[in-house]
Design a protein around this motif. Structure first.
Motif, mmCIF file in Angstrom:
data_model
loop_
_atom_site.group_PDB
_atom_site.id
_atom_site.type_symbol
_atom_site.label_atom_id
_atom_site.label_comp_id
_atom_site.label_asym_id
_atom_site.label_seq_id
_atom_site.Cartn_x
_atom_site.Cartn_y
_atom_site.Cartn_z
ATOM 1 N N GLU A 117 -62.590 -39.297 -14.104
ATOM 2 C CA GLU A 117 -61.170 -39.745 -13.902
ATOM 3 C C GLU A 117 -61.144 -40.891 -12.776
ATOM 4 N N ALA A 118 -61.871 -40.898 -11.875
ATOM 5 C CA ALA A 118 -61.681 -41.948 -10.630
ATOM 6 C C ALA A 118 -62.065 -43.288 -11.319
ATOM 7 N N LYS A 119 -62.656 -43.421 -12.489
ATOM 8 C CA LYS A 119 -63.184 -44.643 -13.026
ATOM 9 C C LYS A 119 -62.112 -45.161 -13.651
ATOM 10 N N ASN A 120 -61.024 -44.444 -13.951
ATOM 11 C CA ASN A 120 -60.053 -45.102 -14.728
ATOM 12 C C ASN A 120 -58.456 -44.577 -14.211
ATOM 13 N N ASN A 121 -58.354 -45.030 -13.096
ATOM 14 C CA ASN A 121 -57.171 -44.313 -12.252
ATOM 15 C C ASN A 121 -56.256 -45.337 -11.642
ATOM 16 N N PRO A 122 -55.334 -45.713 -12.504
ATOM 17 C CA PRO A 122 -54.220 -46.398 -12.149
ATOM 18 C C PRO A 122 -53.577 -46.533 -10.643
ATOM 19 N N ARG A 123 -52.926 -47.702 -10.348
ATOM 20 C CA ARG A 123 -52.342 -47.309 -9.138
ATOM 21 C C ARG A 123 -51.058 -46.698 -9.472
ATOM 22 N N ALA A 124 -50.508 -45.841 -8.402
ATOM 23 C CA ALA A 124 -49.338 -44.971 -8.682
ATOM 24 C C ALA A 124 -48.066 -45.814 -8.499
ATOM 25 N N ASP A 125 -47.113 -45.483 -9.347
ATOM 26 C CA ASP A 125 -45.820 -46.215 -8.963
ATOM 27 C C ASP A 125 -45.219 -45.475 -7.687
ATOM 28 N N HIS A 126 -44.087 -46.324 -7.238
ATOM 29 C CA HIS A 126 -43.283 -45.835 -6.079
ATOM 30 C C HIS A 126 -42.895 -44.319 -6.354
ATOM 31 N N LYS A 127 -42.373 -44.057 -7.280
ATOM 32 C CA LYS A 127 -41.877 -42.615 -7.460
ATOM 33 C C LYS A 127 -42.979 -41.654 -7.512
ATOM 34 N N THR A 128 -44.075 -41.972 -8.481
ATOM 35 C CA THR A 128 -45.207 -40.996 -8.332
ATOM 36 C C THR A 128 -45.706 -40.664 -7.003
ATOM 37 N N MET A 129 -45.817 -41.945 -6.174
ATOM 38 C CA MET A 129 -46.524 -41.555 -4.769
ATOM 39 C C MET A 129 -45.688 -40.876 -3.979
ATOM 40 N N PHE A 130 -44.235 -41.195 -4.038
ATOM 41 C CA PHE A 130 -43.451 -40.369 -3.320
ATOM 42 C C PHE A 130 -43.427 -39.009 -3.545
ATOM 43 N N GLU A 131 -43.387 -38.550 -4.731
ATOM 44 C CA GLU A 131 -43.374 -37.051 -5.158
ATOM 45 C C GLU A 131 -44.772 -36.342 -4.666
ATOM 46 N N PHE A 132 -46.008 -37.254 -4.634
ATOM 47 C CA PHE A 132 -47.304 -36.563 -4.104
ATOM 48 C C PHE A 132 -47.083 -36.342 -2.790
ATOM 49 N N ILE A 133 -46.724 -37.226 -2.180
ATOM 50 C CA ILE A 133 -46.747 -37.076 -0.670
ATOM 51 C C ILE A 133 -45.761 -35.774 -0.349
ATOM 52 N N LEU A 134 -44.728 -35.867 -0.912
ATOM 53 C CA LEU A 134 -43.880 -34.886 -0.610
ATOM 54 C C LEU A 134 -44.181 -33.715 -1.146
ATOM 55 N N SER A 135 -44.895 -33.489 -2.127
ATOM 56 C CA SER A 135 -45.343 -32.074 -2.411
ATOM 57 C C SER A 135 -46.650 -31.605 -1.536
ATOM 58 N N ASP A 136 -47.353 -32.825 -1.170
ATOM 59 C CA ASP A 136 -48.395 -32.122 0.155
ATOM 60 C C ASP A 136 -47.544 -31.744 1.375
ATOM 61 N N LEU A 137 -46.506 -32.329 1.827
ATOM 62 C CA LEU A 137 -45.789 -31.832 3.096
ATOM 63 C C LEU A 137 -45.032 -30.551 2.642
ATOM 64 N N ASN A 138 -44.451 -30.320 1.371
ATOM 65 C CA ASN A 138 -43.869 -29.101 1.039
ATOM 66 C C ASN A 138 -44.876 -27.779 1.257
ATOM 67 N N LYS A 139 -46.082 -28.121 0.710
ATOM 68 C CA LYS A 139 -47.120 -27.011 0.596
ATOM 69 C C LYS A 139 -47.527 -26.781 2.060
ATOM 70 N N ALA A 140 -47.741 -27.900 2.894
ATOM 71 C CA ALA A 140 -48.029 -27.456 4.366
ATOM 72 C C ALA A 140 -47.075 -26.615 5.020
ATOM 73 N N GLU A 141 -45.633 -26.943 4.603
ATOM 74 C CA GLU A 141 -44.419 -26.366 5.422
ATOM 75 C C GLU A 141 -44.779 -24.785 5.419
ATOM 76 N N THR A 142 -45.237 -24.308 4.579
ATOM 77 C CA THR A 142 -45.342 -22.886 4.491
ATOM 78 C C THR A 142 -46.746 -22.209 4.957
ATOM 79 N N LEU A 143 -47.767 -23.261 5.283
ATOM 80 C CA LEU A 143 -49.133 -23.006 5.701
ATOM 81 C C LEU A 143 -49.210 -23.212 7.252
ATOM 82 N N LEU A 144 -48.744 -24.446 7.548
ATOM 83 C CA LEU A 144 -49.163 -24.819 8.997
ATOM 84 C C LEU A 144 -48.516 -24.039 10.077
ATOM 85 N N PRO A 145 -47.526 -23.101 9.929
ATOM 86 C CA PRO A 145 -47.287 -22.320 11.126
ATOM 87 C C PRO A 145 -48.273 -21.294 11.268
ATOM 88 N N LYS A 146 -49.270 -21.022 10.370
ATOM 89 C CA LYS A 146 -50.511 -20.134 10.644
ATOM 90 C C LYS A 146 -51.631 -20.765 11.398
#
Length: 542
Positions: free
Chosen positions: A198-227
């Motif tokens: 997959e890494a050998k043909n992995n295009p640059r993410a557009d702004h919206k896709t990247m925004f949603e990816f980063i937000l998803s990581d932060l939302n996942k962390a929000e329930t885990l980090l207090p532990k």
């Protein structure tokens, strides 16, 4: 020349801006650092958790490029791209490529350093995420998983904002040399699940896709980090998570607004997240803490939400010259700054700061100025440093002779003061009066009581908020993001400028050089990027 400096300089400095095509193939593909590199980094630490903050001070010991010493160097690169930080002209300056907008296209070693470091850091977070099975993990391990998601979000948000192509005065249509429109494209997303194929043909993410990816990581962390059962200023907390959300939503809001879309909801999200970060209990840096000649901006304090920290055992410290203190502290008898390329405030930037603002004492006042007598030094011997030279970042424990002590310092990656300015700016985009009130409240409470924002116009209020943020965060690698995000011009050519001759560049709106190019080897290893790189800005301004 100082002994510790001469030990490491054997005629290599002159190569700082040369094209190193023979070495460029050594850079890494999209999949990030090699397994051996990651394992080697983590083996020196007790756990995957500590591999992430440790990576910030990574030193490439075999490098002939003396900017290759970690994230602090990338912060300095970003500041060198603005008009706020000037560098004293010196043959020992390794940052001329970025200061002068030369040799920063895809074929250069300087470009490779940034790409390899940042993708390697992302892979360190991926390694930590892959190493924890959420279904069988202990509470403490779940907390570590949360920290890993936050760190990955931190790295990808930086990369997204650095590599995202935004139109500028010399590339108005957003076309690259291949005729492709790359506006809004960021970087390829690599997770712990990305395969080599997959890494050998992995295009640059557009702004919206990247925004949603980063937000998803932060939302996942929000329930885990207090532990998380770790308390250390180099490890993310809930305040850092909210701080990253504030940065993320502000970035997205500016993009939407530039595209002609309604950004109100995103500005509200940025304002809310910034206030959540503030409410985590941090305290604003005081005048005494700021100007302390022994501990000023070298030791974590309650305003620092996240930092990088080097200890005497680290390679960056033992190198003597390849570390934060060497480049950012002008009050030492060792390191690069002491040999010539001192970091200074740009004169026009400095002149905009009122004398009643104690932050102006972060720089050497000009000879004859009433402020000169108020400047403080780690030793009287440094009273003769050049006008406008930085006094903000002090050597560790005020030690200016012993590099193993003086270079064992910390530097901030996020401070609570930034959150106050994000809150004020986000509010001002919705209601100028509210933004103005928030700015005046902060400034009068923490900086100087007589402060007043002179305008009620929304654009003027936002400009004033950004100016105060620039003063506050000078040298901390953040101003670049606001200049690029808000399409601000850079002007270094003016009467009595203290920028070196070749760095006296001016732009109409955001500089083309703020759209970082992806290194050539990434194109060779990733078909999804080939043909979709950012246009080379090198030499486009005179």
């Amino acid at each position: 020349m100082k002994k510790i400096f001469s030990l490491f300089l054997t005629g290599t400095v002159a190569a700082s801006s040369l094209l190193l095509t023979g070495c460029i193939e050594e850079t890494l593909p999209t999949s990030g650092a090699t397994q051996d590199q990651i394992d080697g980094s983590l083996a020196a630490k007790a756990a995957l958790l500590w591999g992430m903050p440790a990576y910030a001070n990574s030193l490439e010991v075999s490098t002939d490029s003396h900017y290759d010493w970690g994230y602090g160097s990338i912060m300095h690169i970003r500041d060198c791209m603005t008009e706020d930080l000037a560098v004293a002209s010196s043959s020992y300056d390794w940052y001329t490529a970025w200061e002068q907008n030369q040799h920063i296209g895809k074929d250069y070693a300087a470009t490779g350093f940034i790409w390899v470091f940042m993708t390697g850091w992302a892979q360190t977070a991926n390694k930590a995420i892959a190493g924890i099975n959420e279904e069988t993990a202990t509470e403490g391990e779940l907390g570590q998983l949360g920290a890993a998601y936050v760190y990955r979000a931190f790295v990808y948000l930086d990369m997204a904002r650095m590599y995202e192509f935004l139109p500028c005065d010399v590339f108005k249509e957003g076309k690259n040399a291949d005729g492709k429109v790359v506006t809004g494209l960021t970087v390829p997303i690599v997770t712990e699940k990305t395969t080599e194929q997959e890494a050998k043909n992995n295009p640059r993410a557009d702004h919206k896709t990247m925004f949603e990816f980063i937000l998803s990581d932060l939302n996942k962390a929000e329930t885990l980090l207090p532990k998380l059962q770790v308390s250390d200023p180099t490890v993310p907390t809930m305040g850092v998570l909210y701080g990253l959300k504030a940065r993320l939503h502000l970035w997205n809001a500016s993009y939407l607004e530039e595209q002609g879309e309604d950004a109100t909801a995103e500005y509200k999200n940025a304002q809310t997240a910034a206030r959540q970060a503030i409410d985590e209990g941090y305290t604003v840096t005081t005048k005494d803490q700021w100007l302390n000649a022994t501990s000023g901006f070298n030791t974590p304090i309650d305003s620092w939400m996240l930092c990088a920290k080097a200890v005497k055992e680290n390679g960056v410290v033992n190198s003597g010259i390849l570390n934060w203190t060497s480049w950012m502290c002008n009050e030492t008898n060792y390191g690069y700054a002491s040999a010539g390329p001192m970091s200074m405030a740009g004169k026009s930037f400095y002149d905009r700061i009122p004398s009643v603002d104690f932050r102006k004492l972060s720089w050497q006042a000009p000879e004859g100025s009433k402020l000169r007598k108020q400047n403080t030094y780690v030793d009287p011997a440094f009273a003769g440093i050049p006008d406008y030279a930085s006094l903000k970042f002090r050597p560790g424990m005020g030690e200016f002779e012993d590099y193993q002590i003086g270079s064992a310092t910390a530097f901030p990656l996020m401070r609570v003061e930034e959150m106050y300015f994000i809150e004020a700016e986000a509010a001002a985009h919705q209601d100028a009066a509210q933004g103005k009130n928030l700015l005046e409240s902060f400034m009068r409470s923490y900086r100087y009581a007589s402060y007043s924002c002179k305008s009620d116009d929304v654009d003027d209020v936002i400009d004033e908020i950004i100016l105060q943020k620039r003063i506050e965060l000078w040298g901390e690698g953040q101003t670049y993001f606001d200049v690029k995000r808000l399409n601000m011009s850079v002007n270094r050519k003016y009467t009595d400028t203290n920028f070196s001759n070749m760095a006296q560049l001016s732009t109409n709106g955001r500089p083309a050089w703020m759209n970082f190019c992806i290194v050539r080897s990434e194109e060779a290893n990733n078909a999804g990027v080939k043909g979709w790189n950012n246009p080379d800005p090198s030499g486009k301004y005179k």
